[in-house]
Scaffold this active site. Sequence first.
Site, PDB file in Angstrom:
ATOM      1  N   HIS A 167       6.690  -1.209   3.186  1.00  0.00           N
ATOM      2  CA  HIS A 167       6.370  -2.542   3.593  1.00  0.00           C
ATOM      3  C   HIS A 167       5.789  -3.201   2.827  1.00  0.00           C
ATOM      4  CE1 HIS A 167       3.584  -0.288   5.494  1.00  0.00           C
ATOM      5  NE2 HIS A 167       2.609  -1.226   5.388  1.00  0.00           N
ATOM      6  N   ASN A 174       0.919  -1.175   0.074  1.00  0.00           N
ATOM      7  CA  ASN A 174       0.036   0.120   0.107  1.00  0.00           C
ATOM      8  C   ASN A 174       0.967   1.274  -0.040  1.00  0.00           C
ATOM      9  OD1 ASN A 174      -2.173  -1.768   0.062  1.00  0.00           O
ATOM     10  ND2 ASN A 174      -2.098  -1.648   2.711  1.00  0.00           N
TER      11      ASN A 174
HETATM   12  P1  5GP Z   1      -0.588  -0.598   5.833  1.00  0.00           P
HETATM   13  O1  5GP Z   1      -1.965  -0.408   6.167  1.00  0.00           O
HETATM   14  O2  5GP Z   1       0.478   0.513   6.241  1.00  0.00           O
HETATM   15  O3  5GP Z   1      -0.344  -1.367   4.580  1.00  0.00           O
HETATM   16  O4  5GP Z   1      -0.080  -1.857   6.920  1.00  0.00           O
HETATM   17  C1  5GP Z   1       0.583  -1.588   8.330  1.00  0.00           C
HETATM   18  C2  5GP Z   1       0.685  -2.882   8.700  1.00  0.00           C
HETATM   19  O5  5GP Z   1       1.555  -2.787   9.951  1.00  0.00           O
HETATM   20  C3  5GP Z   1      -0.795  -3.027   9.435  1.00  0.00           C
HETATM   21  O6  5GP Z   1      -1.195  -4.263   8.879  1.00  0.00           O
HETATM   22  C4  5GP Z   1      -0.541  -3.157  11.013  1.00  0.00           C
HETATM   23  O7  5GP Z   1      -1.346  -4.408  11.445  1.00  0.00           O
HETATM   24  C5  5GP Z   1       0.969  -3.488  11.007  1.00  0.00           C
HETATM   25  N1  5GP Z   1       1.462  -2.788  12.433  1.00  0.00           N
HETATM   26  C6  5GP Z   1       1.339  -1.763  12.532  1.00  0.00           C
HETATM   27  N2  5GP Z   1       2.126  -1.735  14.025  1.00  0.00           N
HETATM   28  C7  5GP Z   1       2.851  -2.536  14.334  1.00  0.00           C
HETATM   29  C8  5GP Z   1       3.378  -3.073  15.238  1.00  0.00           C
HETATM   30  O8  5GP Z   1       3.901  -2.423  16.338  1.00  0.00           O
HETATM   31  N3  5GP Z   1       3.890  -4.373  15.185  1.00  0.00           N
HETATM   32  C9  5GP Z   1       3.636  -5.210  14.087  1.00  0.00           C
HETATM   33  N4  5GP Z   1       4.052  -6.446  14.192  1.00  0.00           N
HETATM   34  N5  5GP Z   1       2.876  -4.835  12.982  1.00  0.00           N
HETATM   35  C10 5GP Z   1       2.257  -3.416  13.385  1.00  0.00           C
END
Ligand code: 5GP
Length: 144
Positions: free
Chosen positions: A100, A87
Amino acid sequence: MEDCIFCKIINQEIPSYKVYEDEKVYAFLDITQVTKGHTLVIPKKHVSDIFEYDEQLATDLFTRIPKIARALETAFPEMEGLNIVNNNKEVAYQTVFHSHVHLIPRYSKKDDFSLHFGKHMEDYTQEQMQAIANQIQKQVKSNE
Ligand code: 5GP
Ligand code: ZN
């Protein structure tokens, strides 16, 4: 980068369930576990999103992904497929602004992950499709 949760995870300031690490890349379980084994692969260098990658960083990150994908497949033989999701920016559901890649193992079409691809081919003529392709093609060339 200060105040970046994923930089803190790389630096072990915040705990994580690590699945892979080398000099360029860190991979760990996403806290939400959309499906079992849901993994995030991140570059150790802080970049916000795909628009900030140079070729070397892209090589560093994306060459590791098949290896981690195969590890998921062998770790969980019941896995039937894998979605790879990246994303970029808020409108595209990015919530953590350290780039990521999500690796989301799929066990069944009824598991808790979905992706909707709307069909809009009827909105465009062949000429419009060609014009869109040309517009992008020109930029790919000029950005080289
Ligand atoms: P995005 O929505 O930006 O594509 O994904 C971010 C991801 O990071 C989400 O799926 C969320 O669950 C994960 N995430 C956010 N904070 C943390 C954290 O402190 N530890 C881990 N392992 N995952 C996290
Ligand atoms: Zn960061």
